[in-house]
Design a protein around this motif. Structure first.
Motif, PDB file in Angstrom:
ATOM      1  N   ASP A  38      33.467  55.308  27.258  1.00 60.59           N
ATOM      2  CA  ASP A  38      34.233  54.958  28.319  1.00 60.59           C
ATOM      3  C   ASP A  38      33.163  54.252  29.344  1.00 60.59           C
ATOM      4  N   SER A  39      31.860  54.372  28.893  1.00 63.40           N
ATOM      5  CA  SER A  39      30.588  53.973  30.322  1.00 63.40           C
ATOM      6  C   SER A  39      31.042  52.772  30.497  1.00 63.40           C
ATOM      7  N   LEU A  40      30.605  52.047  28.806  1.00 65.39           N
ATOM      8  CA  LEU A  40      30.728  50.378  28.719  1.00 65.39           C
ATOM      9  C   LEU A  40      31.947  49.989  29.195  1.00 65.39           C
ATOM     10  N   LEU A  41      33.321  50.560  28.251  1.00 68.58           N
ATOM     11  CA  LEU A  41      34.740  50.555  28.664  1.00 68.58           C
ATOM     12  C   LEU A  41      35.218  49.872  30.389  1.00 68.58           C
ATOM     13  N   LEU A  42      34.435  50.796  31.340  1.00 63.96           N
ATOM     14  CA  LEU A  42      35.145  50.706  32.011  1.00 63.96           C
ATOM     15  C   LEU A  42      34.507  50.110  33.384  1.00 63.96           C
ATOM     16  N   GLY A  43      33.116  49.683  32.597  1.00 64.89           N
ATOM     17  CA  GLY A  43      32.468  48.439  33.509  1.00 64.89           C
ATOM     18  C   GLY A  43      32.855  46.917  32.918  1.00 64.89           C
ATOM     19  N   LEU A  44      33.151  46.958  31.773  1.00 63.21           N
ATOM     20  CA  LEU A  44      33.417  45.432  31.027  1.00 63.21           C
ATOM     21  C   LEU A  44      34.768  45.220  31.775  1.00 63.21           C
ATOM     22  N   ALA A  45      35.866  46.040  31.763  1.00 65.36           N
ATOM     23  CA  ALA A  45      37.260  46.495  32.710  1.00 65.36           C
ATOM     24  C   ALA A  45      36.807  45.695  33.584  1.00 65.36           C
ATOM     25  N   PHE A  46      36.584  45.973  33.768  1.00 71.01           N
ATOM     26  CA  PHE A  46      36.240  45.542  35.758  1.00 71.01           C
ATOM     27  C   PHE A  46      35.570  44.656  35.856  1.00 71.01           C
ATOM     28  N   VAL A  47      34.595  44.020  35.041  1.00 68.84           N
ATOM     29  CA  VAL A  47      34.627  42.080  34.939  1.00 68.84           C
ATOM     30  C   VAL A  47      35.128  41.660  34.030  1.00 68.84           C
ATOM     31  N   MET A  48      36.249  42.209  33.538  1.00 68.26           N
ATOM     32  CA  MET A  48      37.136  41.346  32.916  1.00 68.26           C
ATOM     33  C   MET A  48      37.823  40.811  33.437  1.00 68.26           C
ATOM     34  N   ILE A  49      38.878  41.832  34.252  1.00 72.04           N
ATOM     35  CA  ILE A  49      39.901  42.323  35.392  1.00 72.04           C
ATOM     36  C   ILE A  49      39.550  40.764  36.784  1.00 72.04           C
ATOM     37  N   ALA A  50      37.963  41.267  37.345  1.00 72.33           N
ATOM     38  CA  ALA A  50      37.207  40.658  38.213  1.00 72.33           C
ATOM     39  C   ALA A  50      37.558  38.751  37.447  1.00 72.33           C
ATOM     40  N   LEU A  51      37.426  38.354  35.823  1.00 79.17           N
ATOM     41  CA  LEU A  51      36.972  37.023  35.767  1.00 79.17           C
ATOM     42  C   LEU A  51      38.750  36.623  36.133  1.00 79.17           C
ATOM     43  N   TYR A  52      40.001  37.238  35.270  1.00 79.05           N
ATOM     44  CA  TYR A  52      40.625  37.072  35.487  1.00 79.05           C
ATOM     45  C   TYR A  52      40.964  36.914  36.588  1.00 79.05           C
ATOM     46  N   LEU A  53      40.668  37.327  37.403  1.00 76.96           N
ATOM     47  CA  LEU A  53      41.324  37.342  39.125  1.00 76.96           C
ATOM     48  C   LEU A  53      40.976  36.434  39.814  1.00 76.96           C
ATOM     49  N   HIS A  54      39.103  35.823  39.228  1.00 75.15           N
ATOM     50  CA  HIS A  54      38.303  35.066  39.459  1.00 75.15           C
ATOM     51  C   HIS A  54      39.113  33.359  38.852  1.00 75.15           C
ATOM     52  N   LEU A  55      39.549  33.587  37.803  1.00 73.46           N
ATOM     53  CA  LEU A  55      40.239  31.984  37.324  1.00 73.46           C
ATOM     54  C   LEU A  55      41.677  31.580  37.659  1.00 73.46           C
ATOM     55  N   THR A  56      42.779  32.850  37.887  1.00 71.29           N
ATOM     56  CA  THR A  56      43.257  32.178  38.221  1.00 71.29           C
ATOM     57  C   THR A  56      43.616  32.517  39.702  1.00 71.29           C
ATOM     58  N   PHE A  57      43.241  32.382  40.631  1.00 72.36           N
ATOM     59  CA  PHE A  57      43.064  32.751  41.706  1.00 72.36           C
ATOM     60  C   PHE A  57      41.887  31.243  42.817  1.00 72.36           C
ATOM     61  N   GLU A  58      40.990  31.483  42.470  1.00 76.95           N
ATOM     62  CA  GLU A  58      39.951  30.171  43.070  1.00 76.95           C
ATOM     63  C   GLU A  58      39.579  29.335  41.125  1.00 76.95           C
ATOM     64  N   GLY A  59      39.706  29.033  39.840  1.00 80.31           N
ATOM     65  CA  GLY A  59      39.874  27.937  39.212  1.00 80.31           C
ATOM     66  C   GLY A  59      40.221  26.869  38.810  1.00 80.31           C
ATOM     67  N   THR A  60      39.551  25.914  40.130  1.00 79.03           N
ATOM     68  CA  THR A  60      40.379  24.392  39.874  1.00 79.03           C
ATOM     69  C   THR A  60      39.798  23.356  38.453  1.00 79.03           C
ATOM     70  N   ALA A  61      38.526  24.058  38.387  1.00 79.29           N
ATOM     71  CA  ALA A  61      38.005  22.966  37.073  1.00 79.29           C
ATOM     72  C   ALA A  61      38.352  23.870  36.051  1.00 79.29           C
ATOM     73  N   PRO A  62      37.795  23.528  34.384  1.00 77.09           N
ATOM     74  CA  PRO A  62      37.539  24.181  33.692  1.00 77.09           C
ATOM     75  C   PRO A  62      36.068  24.845  33.213  1.00 77.09           C
ATOM     76  N   ASP A  63      36.023  25.802  33.321  1.00 73.68           N
ATOM     77  CA  ASP A  63      34.461  26.627  33.652  1.00 73.68           C
ATOM     78  C   ASP A  63      34.064  27.397  32.141  1.00 73.68           C
ATOM     79  N   ILE A  64      33.898  26.126  31.668  1.00 78.69           N
ATOM     80  CA  ILE A  64      33.147  27.104  29.975  1.00 78.69           C
ATOM     81  C   ILE A  64      32.618  28.418  29.883  1.00 78.69           C
ATOM     82  N   LYS A  65      31.985  28.498  30.433  1.00 81.07           N
ATOM     83  CA  LYS A  65      31.325  30.047  30.361  1.00 81.07           C
ATOM     84  C   LYS A  65      31.519  30.971  30.371  1.00 81.07           C
ATOM     85  N   LYS A  66      32.615  31.106  31.273  1.00 78.98           N
ATOM     86  CA  LYS A  66      33.418  31.869  32.177  1.00 78.98           C
ATOM     87  C   LYS A  66      34.631  32.214  30.942  1.00 78.98           C
ATOM     88  N   LEU A  67      35.471  31.078  30.195  1.00 83.50           N
ATOM     89  CA  LEU A  67      36.503  30.760  29.133  1.00 83.50           C
ATOM     90  C   LEU A  67      35.756  31.960  27.430  1.00 83.50           C
TER      91      LEU A  67
END
Length: 195
Positions: free
Chosen positions: A85-114
């Protein structure tokens, strides 16, 4: 015979990487058992904190909400443990933040984040059954953040498909047991009633 999900994760070493590095470094430094154990736990907590900070950085809004969630006592306790769970929680936070970042601020494709989202989906999928829902959030990322309609479809289906395939590979025995156990229990019960 039923085996727990932990027994099926024996071959999946990603969650054990951070504690293993901590133990190895402490042993190379010649530290004793107690210092080694605490150093490995501290390293797990430091990695968890780094992932939580990265998630707060990428989150488009409500950074304080994520920070408070990451700083809850149970989250910190799990973040500093040998548990996967130590690694899982941190990675889940990052994943959710990336989802929200691309959903609400993603105007152009960002290959690295995808690519990072795809790798996180594949890495997290087999760890716990409840986290298999996280890759489904890829379907909510708007097309403009991925590219053309065809590219978006291929990316979304490929990422979700790879995550579910990885989940299936490490949980095949658990899935097989879940499907066959009720039928076996019914057969045993029917045999008991007949006698």
């Amino acid at each position: 015979q039923f085996q727990s999900q932990e027994e099926y994760l024996e071959g999946y070493q990603l969650p054990r990487l951070i504690p293993a590095v901590g133990i190895t470094v402490a042993r190379l430094l010649g530290w004793g058992g107690i210092l080694t154990a605490y150093f490995a736990r501290f390293l797990c907590l430091a990695v968890y904190a780094a992932f939580a900070a990265l998630a707060c950085h990428w989150l488009p809004g409500s950074k304080m909400g994520l920070a408070v969630t990451a700083l809850l006592p149970i989250a910190i306790h799990l973040g500093g443990s040998y548990s996967y769970d130590s690694l899982l929680l941190g990675l889940a936070f990052v994943m959710i933040a990336l989802y929200l970042h691309l959903t609400f601020e993603g105007t152009a494709p960002d290959i690295k984040k995808l690519v990072l989202i795809a790798l996180l989906c594949i890495a997290i999928a087999p760890l716990k059954s409840v986290y298999i829902t996280l890759p489904l959030f890829v379907l909510l990322i708007p097309q403009k953040a991925i590219g053309s309609k065809g590219r978006a479809l291929i990316y979304k289906l490929g990422t979700v498909g790879a995550a579910f395939a990885h989940f299936g590979c490490y949980n095949l025995g658990f899935i097989r047991y879940s499907v066959t156990a009720p039928a076996a229990a019914a057969a045993v019960e029917a045999a008991a009633v007949e006698t």
